[in-house]
Scaffold this active site. Structure first.
Site, short mmCIF file in Angstrom:
data_model
loop_
_atom_site.label_atom_id
_atom_site.label_comp_id
_atom_site.label_asym_id
_atom_site.label_seq_id
_atom_site.Cartn_x
_atom_site.Cartn_y
_atom_site.Cartn_z
N ASP A 135 44.30 49.09 40.16
CA ASP A 135 44.71 47.76 39.72
C ASP A 135 46.21 47.81 39.52
O ASP A 135 46.77 48.86 39.15
CB ASP A 135 44.00 47.38 38.42
CG ASP A 135 44.05 45.89 38.14
OD1 ASP A 135 43.01 45.22 38.28
OD2 ASP A 135 45.13 45.38 37.79
N LYS B 33 32.73 45.49 38.33
CA LYS B 33 32.22 45.49 39.70
C LYS B 33 32.26 46.90 40.30
O LYS B 33 31.42 47.23 41.14
CB LYS B 33 33.01 44.50 40.56
CG LYS B 33 32.77 43.05 40.16
CD LYS B 33 33.49 42.08 41.09
CE LYS B 33 33.23 40.64 40.66
NZ LYS B 33 33.81 40.32 39.32
N CYS C 39 36.69 34.02 40.40
CA CYS C 39 35.87 33.25 39.47
C CYS C 39 36.51 31.87 39.28
O CYS C 39 36.70 31.40 38.17
CB CYS C 39 35.70 33.98 38.14
SG CYS C 39 37.23 34.54 37.36
N GLY D 165 36.47 47.54 35.37
CA GLY D 165 35.50 48.31 36.13
C GLY D 165 34.11 47.73 36.26
O GLY D 165 33.20 48.42 36.74
#
Length: 431
Positions: free
Chosen positions: A261, A243, A360, A241
Protein backbone atom coordinates in the site's frame (compact mmCIF):
# COMPACT_ATOMS: atom_id res chain seq x y z
CA UNK A 1 -29.37 7.83 31.88
CA UNK A 2 -33.01 8.31 30.96
CA UNK A 3 -34.08 8.16 27.29
CA UNK A 4 -34.63 11.92 27.39
CA UNK A 5 -31.14 12.53 28.80
CA UNK A 6 -29.67 10.41 26.03
CA UNK A 7 -31.46 12.61 23.49
CA UNK A 8 -29.97 15.73 25.08
CA UNK A 9 -26.53 14.16 24.84
CA UNK A 10 -27.07 13.24 21.18
CA UNK A 11 -28.05 16.83 20.39
CA UNK A 12 -24.86 18.07 22.11
CA UNK A 13 -22.70 15.62 20.13
CA UNK A 14 -24.33 16.65 16.84
CA UNK A 15 -23.69 20.31 17.70
CA UNK A 16 -20.03 19.49 18.29
CA UNK A 17 -19.78 17.68 14.96
CA UNK A 18 -21.37 20.62 13.14
CA UNK A 19 -19.33 23.30 14.88
CA UNK A 20 -15.95 21.62 14.53
CA UNK A 21 -16.56 19.66 11.30
CA UNK A 22 -15.13 16.52 12.85
CA UNK A 23 -15.84 12.81 12.41
CA UNK A 24 -18.67 11.45 14.55
CA UNK A 25 -16.52 8.79 16.29
CA UNK A 26 -14.17 11.51 17.57
CA UNK A 27 -17.02 13.61 18.93
CA UNK A 28 -18.64 10.60 20.59
CA UNK A 29 -15.34 9.55 22.17
CA UNK A 30 -14.76 13.02 23.59
CA UNK A 31 -18.31 13.14 24.97
CA UNK A 32 -17.76 9.80 26.69
CA UNK A 33 -14.48 10.95 28.24
CA UNK A 34 -16.17 14.09 29.57
CA UNK A 35 -19.16 12.14 30.94
CA UNK A 36 -17.65 9.08 32.58
CA UNK A 37 -20.83 8.41 34.54
CA UNK A 38 -22.46 7.19 31.31
CA UNK A 39 -22.43 3.41 31.05
CA UNK A 40 -21.67 1.40 27.93
CA UNK A 41 -25.38 1.01 27.22
CA UNK A 42 -25.87 4.77 27.45
CA UNK A 43 -22.95 5.46 25.12
CA UNK A 44 -24.21 2.91 22.60
CA UNK A 45 -27.71 4.39 22.66
CA UNK A 46 -26.38 7.92 22.21
CA UNK A 47 -24.20 6.78 19.31
CA UNK A 48 -27.25 5.14 17.73
CA UNK A 49 -29.21 8.39 17.98
CA UNK A 50 -26.33 10.39 16.52
CA UNK A 51 -25.76 8.03 13.60
CA UNK A 52 -29.48 7.71 12.82
CA UNK A 53 -29.72 11.52 12.82
CA UNK A 54 -26.81 11.74 10.38
CA UNK A 55 -28.33 9.01 8.19
CA UNK A 56 -31.58 10.96 7.87
CA UNK A 57 -30.17 14.48 8.15
CA UNK A 58 -31.56 15.84 4.86
CA UNK A 59 -35.09 14.47 5.20
CA UNK A 60 -35.26 15.31 8.91
CA UNK A 61 -34.13 18.89 8.27
CA UNK A 62 -36.67 19.17 5.44
CA UNK A 63 -39.48 17.94 7.67
CA UNK A 64 -38.59 20.41 10.42
CA UNK A 65 -37.62 23.25 8.03
CA UNK A 66 -34.46 23.57 10.13
CA UNK A 67 -31.08 21.83 10.04
CA UNK A 68 -30.06 22.60 13.63
CA UNK A 69 -29.07 19.52 15.69
CA UNK A 70 -32.26 19.59 17.79
CA UNK A 71 -34.42 19.78 14.67
CA UNK A 72 -32.55 16.94 12.98
CA UNK A 73 -32.99 14.73 16.05
CA UNK A 74 -36.71 15.52 16.15
CA UNK A 75 -37.11 14.71 12.47
CA UNK A 76 -35.13 11.50 12.87
CA UNK A 77 -37.35 10.31 15.72
CA UNK A 78 -40.37 10.78 13.47
CA UNK A 79 -38.93 9.45 10.20
CA UNK A 80 -36.39 6.81 11.27
CA UNK A 81 -37.60 5.67 14.70
CA UNK A 82 -41.30 5.99 13.86
CA UNK A 83 -42.31 7.82 17.06
CA UNK A 84 -45.59 9.70 16.99
CA UNK A 85 -46.09 13.22 18.31
CA UNK A 86 -47.24 12.07 21.75
CA UNK A 87 -44.19 9.86 22.25
CA UNK A 88 -41.83 12.65 21.19
CA UNK A 89 -43.54 15.15 23.51
CA UNK A 90 -43.01 12.75 26.42
CA UNK A 91 -39.25 12.78 25.74
CA UNK A 92 -39.03 16.53 25.14
CA UNK A 93 -40.69 17.54 28.43
CA UNK A 94 -38.21 20.12 29.70
CA UNK A 95 -37.41 18.12 32.83
CA UNK A 96 -33.98 17.75 34.39
CA UNK A 97 -31.49 16.56 31.72
CA UNK A 98 -34.32 16.47 29.15
CA UNK A 99 -34.58 18.61 26.01
CA UNK A 100 -36.81 21.66 26.17
CA UNK A 101 -40.53 21.19 25.36
CA UNK A 102 -41.65 21.33 21.74
CA UNK A 103 -42.47 24.70 20.28
CA UNK A 104 -45.73 25.18 18.36
CA UNK A 105 -43.72 25.23 15.09
CA UNK A 106 -41.98 21.95 15.96
CA UNK A 107 -45.28 20.34 16.91
CA UNK A 108 -46.84 21.40 13.61
CA UNK A 109 -43.86 20.10 11.61
CA UNK A 110 -44.00 16.71 13.33
CA UNK A 111 -47.70 16.41 12.54
CA UNK A 112 -47.08 17.07 8.83
CA UNK A 113 -47.28 13.85 6.79
CA UNK A 114 -45.95 15.46 3.59
CA UNK A 115 -42.88 13.67 2.28
CA UNK A 116 -40.11 15.41 0.36
CA UNK A 117 -40.09 14.93 -3.41
CA UNK A 118 -36.58 16.19 -4.23
CA UNK A 119 -34.39 13.08 -4.74
CA UNK A 120 -31.49 14.33 -2.61
CA UNK A 121 -33.86 15.02 0.29
CA UNK A 122 -35.90 11.84 -0.02
CA UNK A 123 -32.69 9.86 -0.49
CA UNK A 124 -30.75 11.68 2.24
CA UNK A 125 -27.63 12.48 0.23
CA UNK A 126 -25.80 15.76 -0.56
CA UNK A 127 -27.46 17.77 -3.31
CA UNK A 128 -24.21 18.18 -5.27
CA UNK A 129 -24.15 14.41 -5.87
CA UNK A 130 -27.62 14.30 -7.41
CA UNK A 131 -26.45 14.54 -11.03
CA UNK A 132 -23.80 11.86 -10.52
CA UNK A 133 -26.24 9.45 -8.88
CA UNK A 134 -28.82 10.19 -11.58
CA UNK A 135 -26.28 9.00 -14.19
CA UNK A 136 -26.23 5.60 -12.54
CA UNK A 137 -29.69 5.14 -11.05
CA UNK A 138 -31.96 7.58 -12.86
CA UNK A 139 -35.34 7.90 -11.15
CA UNK A 140 -34.35 5.22 -8.63
CA UNK A 141 -31.63 7.30 -6.97
CA UNK A 142 -33.82 8.34 -4.02
CA UNK A 143 -34.62 4.69 -3.28
CA UNK A 144 -30.93 3.80 -3.50
CA UNK A 145 -30.13 6.69 -1.17
CA UNK A 146 -32.71 5.57 1.36
CA UNK A 147 -31.17 2.09 1.43
CA UNK A 148 -27.79 3.71 2.10
CA UNK A 149 -29.41 5.51 5.06
CA UNK A 150 -30.37 2.27 6.83
CA UNK A 151 -28.22 0.76 9.55
CA UNK A 152 -26.01 -2.02 8.22
CA UNK A 153 -25.91 -5.47 9.81
CA UNK A 154 -22.69 -6.84 11.25
CA UNK A 155 -21.11 -9.10 8.63
CA UNK A 156 -18.32 -11.59 9.31
CA UNK A 157 -16.20 -13.72 7.00
CA UNK A 158 -15.40 -17.24 8.06
CA UNK A 159 -11.70 -18.03 7.72
CA UNK A 160 -11.98 -21.28 5.78
CA UNK A 161 -8.32 -22.02 6.48
CA UNK A 162 -9.39 -22.81 10.04
CA UNK A 163 -13.13 -23.45 10.19
CA UNK A 164 -16.35 -24.15 8.30
CA UNK A 165 -19.27 -21.76 8.24
CA UNK A 166 -21.44 -24.32 10.07
CA UNK A 167 -18.91 -24.44 12.91
CA UNK A 168 -18.86 -20.66 13.22
CA UNK A 169 -22.65 -20.39 13.07
CA UNK A 170 -22.90 -22.84 15.93
CA UNK A 171 -20.33 -20.93 18.00
CA UNK A 172 -22.15 -17.60 17.43
CA UNK A 173 -25.71 -18.90 17.75
CA UNK A 174 -26.14 -16.87 20.96
CA UNK A 175 -25.74 -13.70 18.86
CA UNK A 176 -28.41 -14.72 16.34
CA UNK A 177 -25.83 -15.36 13.61
CA UNK A 178 -27.12 -16.56 10.25
CA UNK A 179 -25.64 -17.18 6.79
CA UNK A 180 -25.31 -14.27 4.39
CA UNK A 181 -27.27 -14.73 1.14
CA UNK A 182 -24.40 -14.56 -1.36
CA UNK A 183 -20.98 -15.22 0.15
CA UNK A 184 -20.39 -18.90 0.99
CA UNK A 185 -18.14 -17.79 3.85
CA UNK A 186 -20.38 -14.99 5.15
CA UNK A 187 -22.12 -14.76 8.53
CA UNK A 188 -24.56 -11.97 9.42
CA UNK A 189 -25.73 -10.58 12.75
CA UNK A 190 -28.58 -8.07 12.73
CA UNK A 191 -28.36 -5.23 15.25
CA UNK A 192 -31.37 -3.19 16.35
CA UNK A 193 -31.30 0.57 15.79
CA UNK A 194 -30.96 1.34 19.50
CA UNK A 195 -28.61 -1.54 20.34
CA UNK A 196 -24.84 -1.70 20.41
CA UNK A 197 -22.96 -4.11 18.19
CA UNK A 198 -21.97 -7.33 19.96
CA UNK A 199 -18.31 -7.51 21.06
CA UNK A 200 -17.35 -10.13 18.48
CA UNK A 201 -13.66 -9.26 18.83
CA UNK A 202 -13.83 -10.79 22.31
CA UNK A 203 -15.45 -13.99 21.06
CA UNK A 204 -13.26 -17.14 21.05
CA UNK A 205 -14.00 -17.55 17.32
CA UNK A 206 -12.39 -14.17 16.63
CA UNK A 207 -9.45 -14.61 19.01
CA UNK A 208 -8.64 -17.96 17.39
CA UNK A 209 -8.72 -16.46 13.88
CA UNK A 210 -11.88 -18.24 12.74
CA UNK A 211 -13.66 -15.03 11.69
CA UNK A 212 -12.93 -11.53 10.43
CA UNK A 213 -15.25 -8.52 10.40
CA UNK A 214 -15.94 -7.86 6.71
CA UNK A 215 -19.04 -6.70 4.84
CA UNK A 216 -20.47 -9.29 2.49
CA UNK A 217 -19.89 -6.96 -0.47
CA UNK A 218 -16.19 -6.79 0.35
CA UNK A 219 -16.12 -10.58 0.67
CA UNK A 220 -17.73 -10.90 -2.74
CA UNK A 221 -15.29 -8.46 -4.34
CA UNK A 222 -12.41 -10.69 -3.22
CA UNK A 223 -14.24 -13.85 -4.27
CA UNK A 224 -15.07 -12.44 -7.73
CA UNK A 225 -11.35 -11.80 -8.30
CA UNK A 226 -11.11 -15.56 -8.83
CA UNK A 227 -7.77 -16.10 -7.08
CA UNK A 228 -6.70 -19.74 -7.39
CA UNK A 229 -4.23 -21.90 -5.44
CA UNK A 230 -0.74 -21.59 -6.91
CA UNK A 231 -1.23 -18.17 -8.52
CA UNK A 232 1.00 -15.13 -8.12
CA UNK A 233 -1.19 -12.32 -6.78
CA UNK A 234 -0.48 -8.69 -5.93
CA UNK A 235 -2.81 -6.79 -3.61
CA UNK A 236 -1.82 -3.28 -4.63
CA UNK A 237 -3.91 -1.33 -2.11
CA UNK A 238 -3.97 -3.86 0.73
CA UNK A 239 -4.61 -1.44 3.59
CA UNK A 240 -5.45 -3.36 6.76
CA UNK A 241 -5.56 -6.62 4.83
CA UNK A 242 -9.23 -7.57 4.74
CA UNK A 243 -9.23 -8.64 1.11
CA UNK A 244 -5.69 -10.03 1.38
CA UNK A 245 -6.93 -12.49 4.01
CA UNK A 246 -9.91 -13.43 1.83
CA UNK A 247 -7.61 -14.05 -1.15
CA UNK A 248 -5.32 -16.24 0.96
CA UNK A 249 -8.28 -18.36 2.05
CA UNK A 250 -9.49 -18.71 -1.55
CA UNK A 251 -5.97 -19.82 -2.53
CA UNK A 252 -5.87 -22.32 0.36
CA UNK A 253 -2.50 -20.89 1.44
CA UNK A 254 -0.88 -22.03 -1.85
CA UNK A 255 0.80 -19.71 -4.31
CA UNK A 256 1.98 -16.26 -3.30
CA UNK A 257 0.32 -12.95 -2.42
CA UNK A 258 2.35 -9.74 -2.31
CA UNK A 259 0.52 -7.13 -0.22
CA UNK A 260 1.46 -3.49 -0.32
CA UNK A 261 0.00 0.00 0.00
CA UNK A 262 1.26 3.50 -0.63
CA UNK A 263 0.29 4.49 2.93
CA UNK A 264 2.45 2.66 5.46
CA UNK A 265 0.03 3.57 8.26
CA UNK A 266 -2.88 1.80 6.59
CA UNK A 267 -0.74 -1.31 6.14
CA UNK A 268 0.26 -1.57 9.81
CA UNK A 269 -2.59 -3.83 11.08
CA UNK A 270 -2.04 -6.50 8.43
CA UNK A 271 0.78 -8.30 10.22
CA UNK A 272 -1.19 -9.26 13.34
CA UNK A 273 -4.21 -10.21 11.25
CA UNK A 274 -2.17 -12.54 9.05
CA UNK A 275 -0.73 -14.28 12.08
CA UNK A 276 -4.09 -14.71 13.79
CA UNK A 277 -5.64 -16.12 10.59
CA UNK A 278 -2.85 -18.65 10.04
CA UNK A 279 -2.00 -17.23 6.61
CA UNK A 280 1.37 -18.40 5.27
CA UNK A 281 1.41 -17.32 1.62
CA UNK A 282 1.56 -13.52 2.00
CA UNK A 283 4.63 -11.32 1.70
CA UNK A 284 4.06 -7.78 2.95
CA UNK A 285 6.00 -5.26 0.89
CA UNK A 286 6.21 -2.19 3.12
CA UNK A 287 6.58 1.02 1.06
CA UNK A 288 9.90 2.87 1.25
CA UNK A 289 10.49 6.40 0.07
CA UNK A 290 12.18 6.49 -3.32
CA UNK A 291 12.03 2.70 -3.78
CA UNK A 292 9.82 0.52 -5.95
CA UNK A 293 9.12 -2.41 -3.63
CA UNK A 294 7.44 -4.34 -6.47
CA UNK A 295 10.19 -3.90 -9.08
CA UNK A 296 11.11 -7.59 -9.04
CA UNK A 297 7.50 -8.59 -9.81
CA UNK A 298 7.28 -6.88 -13.20
CA UNK A 299 5.19 -8.95 -15.62
CA UNK A 300 4.80 -11.86 -13.16
CA UNK A 301 1.31 -11.48 -11.68
CA UNK A 302 -1.63 -13.70 -12.57
CA UNK A 303 -3.84 -11.27 -10.68
CA UNK A 304 -3.43 -7.69 -9.51
CA UNK A 305 -6.19 -6.63 -7.12
CA UNK A 306 -6.82 -2.89 -6.83
CA UNK A 307 -9.03 -1.99 -3.89
CA UNK A 308 -8.89 1.59 -5.06
CA UNK A 309 -9.03 4.71 -2.88
CA UNK A 310 -12.48 6.22 -3.38
CA UNK A 311 -15.13 8.47 -1.89
CA UNK A 312 -16.60 5.54 0.08
CA UNK A 313 -20.19 6.34 -0.87
CA UNK A 314 -21.06 2.65 -0.79
CA UNK A 315 -20.21 2.49 2.94
CA UNK A 316 -22.52 5.28 4.07
CA UNK A 317 -24.62 2.81 6.07
CA UNK A 318 -21.60 2.31 8.34
CA UNK A 319 -20.17 5.84 8.11
CA UNK A 320 -23.19 8.15 7.84
CA UNK A 321 -21.27 11.26 8.82
CA UNK A 322 -18.91 10.76 5.88
CA UNK A 323 -21.60 11.62 3.34
CA UNK A 324 -21.94 15.13 4.74
CA UNK A 325 -18.17 15.65 4.82
CA UNK A 326 -17.36 14.50 1.27
CA UNK A 327 -16.76 17.38 -1.15
CA UNK A 328 -16.40 17.70 -4.96
CA UNK A 329 -12.68 18.28 -4.51
CA UNK A 330 -12.34 14.91 -2.78
CA UNK A 331 -14.01 13.20 -5.73
CA UNK A 332 -11.62 14.85 -8.19
CA UNK A 333 -8.63 13.82 -6.06
CA UNK A 334 -9.81 10.21 -5.84
CA UNK A 335 -10.36 10.01 -9.60
CA UNK A 336 -6.75 11.05 -10.18
CA UNK A 337 -5.46 8.53 -7.65
CA UNK A 338 -7.52 5.73 -9.20
CA UNK A 339 -6.13 6.34 -12.68
CA UNK A 340 -2.60 6.36 -11.28
CA UNK A 341 -2.95 3.04 -9.47
CA UNK A 342 -4.62 1.42 -12.50
CA UNK A 343 -1.70 2.46 -14.68
CA UNK A 344 0.75 1.14 -12.08
CA UNK A 345 -0.85 -2.31 -12.30
CA UNK A 346 -0.20 -2.62 -16.04
CA UNK A 347 3.52 -3.33 -15.66
CA UNK A 348 2.89 -6.03 -13.05
CA UNK A 349 0.42 -8.31 -14.81
CA UNK A 350 1.61 -11.01 -17.20
CA UNK A 351 0.03 -11.82 -20.60
CA UNK A 352 -3.25 -13.60 -19.97
CA UNK A 353 -3.29 -12.22 -16.41
CA UNK A 354 -5.96 -9.96 -15.01
CA UNK A 355 -6.47 -6.75 -13.09
CA UNK A 356 -9.48 -6.64 -10.79
CA UNK A 357 -10.53 -3.08 -9.98
CA UNK A 358 -12.75 -2.57 -6.91
CA UNK A 359 -14.26 0.51 -5.32
CA UNK A 360 -16.78 1.00 -2.52
CA UNK A 361 -18.35 3.79 -4.57
CA UNK A 362 -21.53 4.04 -6.62
CA UNK A 363 -20.38 6.87 -8.90
CA UNK A 364 -19.69 6.38 -12.60
CA UNK A 365 -16.78 8.83 -12.31
CA UNK A 366 -14.98 6.34 -10.06
CA UNK A 367 -16.22 3.18 -11.74
CA UNK A 368 -17.30 2.91 -15.39
CA UNK A 369 -15.47 6.08 -16.41
CA UNK A 370 -12.23 4.78 -14.90
CA UNK A 371 -12.48 1.53 -16.82
CA UNK A 372 -13.28 3.33 -20.09
CA UNK A 373 -10.34 5.65 -19.58
CA UNK A 374 -8.02 2.75 -18.77
CA UNK A 375 -9.00 0.86 -21.94
CA UNK A 376 -8.37 3.97 -24.01
CA UNK A 377 -4.87 4.27 -22.52
CA UNK A 378 -4.11 0.53 -22.63
CA UNK A 379 -5.70 -1.15 -25.67
CA UNK A 380 -3.97 -4.45 -24.85
CA UNK A 381 -6.59 -5.12 -22.16
CA UNK A 382 -10.25 -6.14 -22.43
CA UNK A 383 -13.09 -6.26 -19.91
CA UNK A 384 -14.10 -9.75 -18.80
CA UNK A 385 -17.93 -9.85 -19.07
CA UNK A 386 -19.64 -9.55 -15.67
CA UNK A 387 -21.51 -12.80 -16.31
CA UNK A 388 -18.15 -14.60 -16.53
CA UNK A 389 -16.83 -12.85 -13.42
CA UNK A 390 -19.91 -13.88 -11.44
CA UNK A 391 -19.17 -17.51 -12.26
CA UNK A 392 -17.01 -17.56 -9.13
CA UNK A 393 -20.27 -17.70 -7.14
CA UNK A 394 -21.20 -21.09 -8.58
CA UNK A 395 -24.90 -21.91 -8.41
CA UNK A 396 -25.69 -18.46 -6.96
CA UNK A 397 -24.19 -16.64 -9.97
CA UNK A 398 -27.37 -16.24 -12.00
CA UNK A 399 -29.41 -14.96 -9.06
CA UNK A 400 -26.62 -12.59 -8.05
CA UNK A 401 -26.40 -11.17 -11.57
CA UNK A 402 -30.14 -10.54 -11.52
CA UNK A 403 -29.80 -8.62 -8.25
CA UNK A 404 -26.70 -6.56 -9.08
CA UNK A 405 -26.41 -3.89 -11.79
CA UNK A 406 -24.35 -4.86 -14.82
CA UNK A 407 -22.71 -2.67 -17.43
CA UNK A 408 -20.14 -3.07 -20.17
CA UNK A 409 -17.47 -2.08 -17.65
CA UNK A 410 -18.37 -4.20 -14.60
CA UNK A 411 -20.97 -4.98 -11.99
CA UNK A 412 -22.32 -2.94 -9.10
CA UNK A 413 -23.66 -4.07 -5.74
CA UNK A 414 -25.86 -1.76 -3.64
CA UNK A 415 -27.63 -2.09 -0.29
CA UNK A 416 -30.99 -1.82 -2.02
CA UNK A 417 -30.33 -4.53 -4.59
CA UNK A 418 -27.92 -6.99 -2.97
CA UNK A 419 -28.17 -6.15 0.74
CA UNK A 420 -24.43 -5.40 0.85
CA UNK A 421 -22.43 -2.22 1.04
CA UNK A 422 -22.03 -0.56 -2.35
CA UNK A 423 -19.20 -2.12 -4.38
CA UNK A 424 -18.12 -1.93 -8.01
CA UNK A 425 -16.05 -4.79 -9.47
CA UNK A 426 -14.43 -4.86 -12.92
CA UNK A 427 -12.05 -7.47 -14.32
CA UNK A 428 -9.57 -6.55 -17.05
CA UNK A 429 -7.62 -9.28 -18.83
CA UNK A 430 -4.31 -8.69 -20.60
CA UNK A 431 -4.57 -10.11 -24.08
Amino acid sequence: MTPAARLSAAIDVLADIAARRRPAPDALKDWGLAHRFAGSGDRAAIAGLVYDSLRRKASAAHLMADDAPRAVVLGMLRLARGLDLAAIETLFDGGRFSPAPLTPAERAALEDETLASAPHVAGDFPEWLDASLARVFGEERAEEGRALADRAPLDLRVNTLKASRDKVLASLAHLGAEPTPWSPAGVRIFVAADAKSPPVQSEPAFLKGLIEIQDEGSQLAALLAGAKPGEQVIDLCAGGGGKTLALAAAMENHGQIFATDLDIRRLAPIHARLERAGVRNVQVRTPRKGADVLADLSGRADLVLIDAPCTGIGTWRRNPDAKWRVRPGALAERVTQQATVLDRAVGLVKPGGRIVYVTCSLLAEENADQISGFLARHPGFAVVPPADVAGALGDRAEEFLAASRQSAEGLLMTPRRTGTDGFFVAMLRRE
